[in-house]
Design a protein around this motif. Structure first.
Motif, PDB file in Angstrom:
ATOM      1  N   ALA A 119       0.363 -22.684  12.957  1.00 21.28           N
ATOM      2  CA  ALA A 119       0.334 -22.520  11.504  1.00 21.28           C
ATOM      3  C   ALA A 119       0.290 -21.033  11.197  1.00 21.28           C
ATOM      4  CB  ALA A 119      -0.895 -23.210  10.910  1.00 21.28           C
ATOM      5  N   LEU A 120       0.815 -20.663  10.040  1.00 19.16           N
ATOM      6  CA  LEU A 120       0.735 -19.281   9.580  1.00 19.16           C
ATOM      7  C   LEU A 120      -0.357 -19.165   8.527  1.00 19.16           C
ATOM      8  CD1 LEU A 120       4.410 -18.037   9.138  1.00 19.16           C
ATOM      9  CD2 LEU A 120       2.731 -17.287  10.814  1.00 19.16           C
ATOM     10  N   ILE A 121      -1.092 -18.068   8.608  1.00 23.81           N
ATOM     11  CA  ILE A 121      -2.122 -17.757   7.625  1.00 23.81           C
ATOM     12  C   ILE A 121      -1.766 -16.415   7.001  1.00 23.81           C
ATOM     13  CG2 ILE A 121      -4.562 -17.266   7.226  1.00 23.81           C
ATOM     14  CD1 ILE A 121      -5.162 -18.849   9.776  1.00 23.81           C
ATOM     15  N   GLN A 122      -1.743 -16.364   5.695  1.00 20.33           N
ATOM     16  CA  GLN A 122      -1.532 -15.084   5.014  1.00 20.33           C
ATOM     17  C   GLN A 122      -2.889 -14.572   4.550  1.00 20.33           C
ATOM     18  OE1 GLN A 122       0.659 -15.101   1.320  1.00 20.33           O
ATOM     19  NE2 GLN A 122       0.972 -12.903   1.405  1.00 20.33           N
ATOM     20  N   VAL A 123      -3.232 -13.369   4.978  1.00 17.78           N
ATOM     21  CA  VAL A 123      -4.471 -12.729   4.561  1.00 17.78           C
ATOM     22  C   VAL A 123      -4.120 -11.713   3.482  1.00 17.78           C
ATOM     23  CG1 VAL A 123      -6.423 -11.302   5.278  1.00 17.78           C
ATOM     24  CG2 VAL A 123      -5.499 -13.031   6.833  1.00 17.78           C
ATOM     25  N   VAL A 124      -4.736 -11.888   2.326  1.00 12.23           N
ATOM     26  CA  VAL A 124      -4.479 -10.964   1.231  1.00 12.23           C
ATOM     27  C   VAL A 124      -5.664 -10.022   1.096  1.00 12.23           C
ATOM     28  CG1 VAL A 124      -2.884 -12.441  -0.028  1.00 12.23           C
ATOM     29  CG2 VAL A 124      -5.296 -12.668  -0.456  1.00 12.23           C
ATOM     30  N   GLY A 125      -5.353  -8.762   0.956  1.00 17.71           N
ATOM     31  CA  GLY A 125      -6.377  -7.749   0.787  1.00 17.71           C
ATOM     32  C   GLY A 125      -6.735  -7.609  -0.677  1.00 17.71           C
ATOM     33  N   PRO A 126      -7.174  -6.439  -1.076  1.00 18.30           N
ATOM     34  CA  PRO A 126      -7.491  -6.245  -2.484  1.00 18.30           C
ATOM     35  C   PRO A 126      -6.222  -6.455  -3.312  1.00 18.30           C
ATOM     36  CG  PRO A 126      -7.803  -4.208  -1.216  1.00 18.30           C
ATOM     37  CD  PRO A 126      -7.368  -5.260  -0.270  1.00 18.30           C
ATOM     38  N   PRO A 127      -6.374  -6.861  -4.575  1.00 21.32           N
ATOM     39  CA  PRO A 127      -5.192  -7.088  -5.407  1.00 21.32           C
ATOM     40  C   PRO A 127      -4.259  -5.882  -5.371  1.00 21.32           C
ATOM     41  CG  PRO A 127      -7.173  -7.698  -6.587  1.00 21.32           C
ATOM     42  CD  PRO A 127      -7.607  -7.032  -5.318  1.00 21.32           C
ATOM     43  N   ASN A 128      -2.975  -6.163  -5.226  1.00 18.56           N
ATOM     44  CA  ASN A 128      -1.960  -5.115  -5.123  1.00 18.56           C
ATOM     45  C   ASN A 128      -0.749  -5.558  -5.936  1.00 18.56           C
ATOM     46  OD1 ASN A 128      -0.656  -2.819  -4.303  1.00 18.56           O
ATOM     47  ND2 ASN A 128      -0.538  -3.374  -2.151  1.00 18.56           N
ATOM     48  N   VAL A 129      -0.306  -4.692  -6.827  1.00 16.07           N
ATOM     49  CA  VAL A 129       0.808  -5.006  -7.720  1.00 16.07           C
ATOM     50  C   VAL A 129       1.933  -4.011  -7.470  1.00 16.07           C
ATOM     51  CG1 VAL A 129       1.531  -5.118 -10.139  1.00 16.07           C
ATOM     52  CG2 VAL A 129      -0.716  -5.980  -9.472  1.00 16.07           C
ATOM     53  N   LEU A 130       3.154  -4.541  -7.385  1.00 10.11           N
ATOM     54  CA  LEU A 130       4.343  -3.701  -7.252  1.00 10.11           C
ATOM     55  C   LEU A 130       4.935  -3.492  -8.636  1.00 10.11           C
ATOM     56  CD1 LEU A 130       6.404  -2.250  -5.418  1.00 10.11           C
ATOM     57  CD2 LEU A 130       7.680  -4.413  -5.359  1.00 10.11           C
ATOM     58  N   LEU A 131       5.010  -2.229  -9.056  1.00 13.24           N
ATOM     59  CA  LEU A 131       5.644  -1.869 -10.327  1.00 13.24           C
ATOM     60  C   LEU A 131       7.051  -1.381 -10.016  1.00 13.24           C
ATOM     61  CD1 LEU A 131       2.685   0.139 -11.926  1.00 13.24           C
ATOM     62  CD2 LEU A 131       3.241  -2.277 -12.237  1.00 13.24           C
ATOM     63  N   VAL A 132       8.046  -1.984 -10.649  1.00  9.66           N
ATOM     64  CA  VAL A 132       9.440  -1.627 -10.415  1.00  9.66           C
ATOM     65  C   VAL A 132      10.008  -1.088 -11.714  1.00  9.66           C
ATOM     66  CG1 VAL A 132      11.701  -2.443  -9.655  1.00  9.66           C
ATOM     67  CG2 VAL A 132       9.617  -3.475  -8.709  1.00  9.66           C
ATOM     68  N   GLU A 133      10.635   0.082 -11.638  1.00  6.70           N
ATOM     69  CA  GLU A 133      11.208   0.723 -12.823  1.00  6.70           C
ATOM     70  C   GLU A 133      12.641   1.140 -12.545  1.00  6.70           C
ATOM     71  OE1 GLU A 133       8.388   3.933 -13.349  1.00  6.70           O
ATOM     72  OE2 GLU A 133       9.073   4.953 -11.555  1.00  6.70           O
ATOM     73  N   ASP A 134      13.474   1.139 -13.594  1.00  3.81           N
ATOM     74  CA  ASP A 134      14.848   1.636 -13.463  1.00  3.81           C
ATOM     75  C   ASP A 134      14.846   3.151 -13.376  1.00  3.81           C
ATOM     76  OD1 ASP A 134      16.834  -0.252 -13.163  1.00  3.81           O
ATOM     77  OD2 ASP A 134      17.137  -0.554 -15.302  1.00  3.81           O
ATOM     78  N   VAL A 161       9.448  -3.033 -15.154  1.00  4.42           N
ATOM     79  CA  VAL A 161       9.245  -2.216 -16.348  1.00  4.42           C
ATOM     80  C   VAL A 161      10.581  -1.596 -16.750  1.00  4.42           C
ATOM     81  CG1 VAL A 161       7.977  -0.281 -17.352  1.00  4.42           C
ATOM     82  CG2 VAL A 161       6.883  -1.711 -15.614  1.00  4.42           C
ATOM     83  N   ASN A 162      11.116  -2.023 -17.889  1.00 10.14           N
ATOM     84  CA  ASN A 162      12.407  -1.511 -18.380  1.00 10.14           C
ATOM     85  C   ASN A 162      13.513  -1.645 -17.331  1.00 10.14           C
ATOM     86  OD1 ASN A 162      11.357  -0.811 -20.901  1.00 10.14           O
ATOM     87  ND2 ASN A 162      10.828   1.254 -20.224  1.00 10.14           N
ATOM     88  N   VAL A 163      13.553  -2.791 -16.667  1.00 17.22           N
ATOM     89  CA  VAL A 163      14.533  -3.008 -15.603  1.00 17.22           C
ATOM     90  C   VAL A 163      15.651  -3.907 -16.120  1.00 17.22           C
ATOM     91  CG1 VAL A 163      14.897  -4.072 -13.336  1.00 17.22           C
ATOM     92  CG2 VAL A 163      12.864  -2.687 -13.748  1.00 17.22           C
ATOM     93  N   ARG A 164      16.866  -3.461 -15.923  1.00 15.44           N
ATOM     94  CA  ARG A 164      18.031  -4.267 -16.279  1.00 15.44           C
ATOM     95  C   ARG A 164      18.404  -5.136 -15.080  1.00 15.44           C
ATOM     96  NH1 ARG A 164      20.113  -2.650 -20.842  1.00 15.44           N
ATOM     97  NH2 ARG A 164      22.215  -3.472 -20.510  1.00 15.44           N
ATOM     98  N   ALA A 165      18.853  -6.349 -15.359  1.00 20.30           N
ATOM     99  CA  ALA A 165      19.243  -7.267 -14.290  1.00 20.30           C
ATOM    100  C   ALA A 165      20.341  -6.657 -13.437  1.00 20.30           C
ATOM    101  CB  ALA A 165      19.700  -8.596 -14.881  1.00 20.30           C
ATOM    102  N   SER A 166      21.245  -5.930 -14.054  1.00 17.77           N
ATOM    103  CA  SER A 166      22.341  -5.321 -13.296  1.00 17.77           C
ATOM    104  C   SER A 166      21.820  -4.297 -12.290  1.00 17.77           C
ATOM    105  CB  SER A 166      23.359  -4.680 -14.243  1.00 17.77           C
ATOM    106  OG  SER A 166      22.728  -3.710 -15.060  1.00 17.77           O
ATOM    107  N   SER A 167      20.657  -3.713 -12.552  1.00 18.35           N
ATOM    108  CA  SER A 167      20.060  -2.759 -11.604  1.00 18.35           C
ATOM    109  C   SER A 167      19.522  -3.468 -10.362  1.00 18.35           C
ATOM    110  CB  SER A 167      18.915  -1.993 -12.265  1.00 18.35           C
ATOM    111  OG  SER A 167      19.378  -1.255 -13.357  1.00 18.35           O
ATOM    112  N   LEU A 168      19.091  -4.714 -10.524  1.00 16.42           N
ATOM    113  CA  LEU A 168      18.578  -5.488  -9.390  1.00 16.42           C
ATOM    114  C   LEU A 168      19.718  -6.057  -8.554  1.00 16.42           C
ATOM    115  CD1 LEU A 168      15.747  -7.473 -11.174  1.00 16.42           C
ATOM    116  CD2 LEU A 168      15.462  -5.612  -9.535  1.00 16.42           C
ATOM    117  N   GLY A 169      20.796  -6.437  -9.219  1.00 13.35           N
ATOM    118  CA  GLY A 169      21.918  -7.052  -8.521  1.00 13.35           C
ATOM    119  C   GLY A 169      21.570  -8.458  -8.079  1.00 13.35           C
ATOM    120  N   PRO A 170      22.539  -9.194  -7.573  1.00 16.89           N
ATOM    121  CA  PRO A 170      22.279 -10.580  -7.141  1.00 16.89           C
ATOM    122  C   PRO A 170      21.251 -10.678  -6.021  1.00 16.89           C
ATOM    123  CG  PRO A 170      24.646 -10.101  -7.167  1.00 16.89           C
ATOM    124  CD  PRO A 170      23.930  -8.831  -7.454  1.00 16.89           C
TER     125      PRO A 170
END
Length: 184
Positions: A85-100, A143-152
């Protein structure tokens, strides 16, 4: 075999395994976390089902492999003597902020940091490339990210992280057009 799936760093959790034997036999049971032996148990398996449990406490954030190996004295099918089985251990809360545009998430980053939550800020060009890379974050904020910037590929990556890993996803900003460019 069943493991806890996801635990907080430092949290103890129980894993269970059910051994089905067609004959009574002595056996050795070994539990491993990653490649480290946790315990060895000598027992007498009875014909039918035997339930086993092991408490684990993985310490480092990330994915860890939990494994149970059964070594019976009499065995008719050795290929099924392993459970994983796999166990995921999460540390302190961590957020990824993505901007264009670099700097778009600066005020949000400061606000989130003030609550004690860790953040990492990247542009869309530096978005992690796999769901496993995103597993280090409990949420992704666009944050202010256009879908075209992410791509498929970026859209599919975020969809997989939300659907498969349970990551949170927040989309903010006046220029965000993700809702208008498809459902990802």
């Amino acid at each position: 075999m069943e493991g806890p799936g996801r635990v907080a760093r430092g949290q103890r959790a129980a894993a269970q395994a059910v051994v089905v034997s067609n004959t009574a036999t002595p056996a050795t049971v070994r539990w491993y976390l990653d490649h480290t032996l946790l315990s060895t148990l000598q027992l007498d398996l009875r014909a039918g089902e035997t339930s086993l449990s092991q408490t684990v406490k993985p310490t480092e954030p990330g994915f860890h492999a939990l494994r149970v190996v059964i070594d019976p004295m009499w065995d008719t099918y050795a290929e099924n003597n392993l459970g994983e089985a796999l166990i995921q251990v999460v540390g302190p809360p961590n957020v990824l902020l993505v901007e264009d545009t670099s700097g778009d998430a600066a005020s949000l980053e400061a606000a989130v940091h003030s609550t004690g939550i860790l953040t990492t800020t990247v542009t869309t060009a530096r978005l992690p490339g796999s769901p496993a890379d995103l597993a280090a974050y409990q949420a992704v904020v666009l944050v202010n990210v256009r879908a075209s910037s992410l791509g498929p590929n970026g859209m599919a990556l975020l969809q997989a992280a939300v659907r498969d890993l349970g990551s949170g996803l927040v989309v903010i900003g006046e220029r965000s057009d993700l809702a208008n460019e498809g459902d990802g």
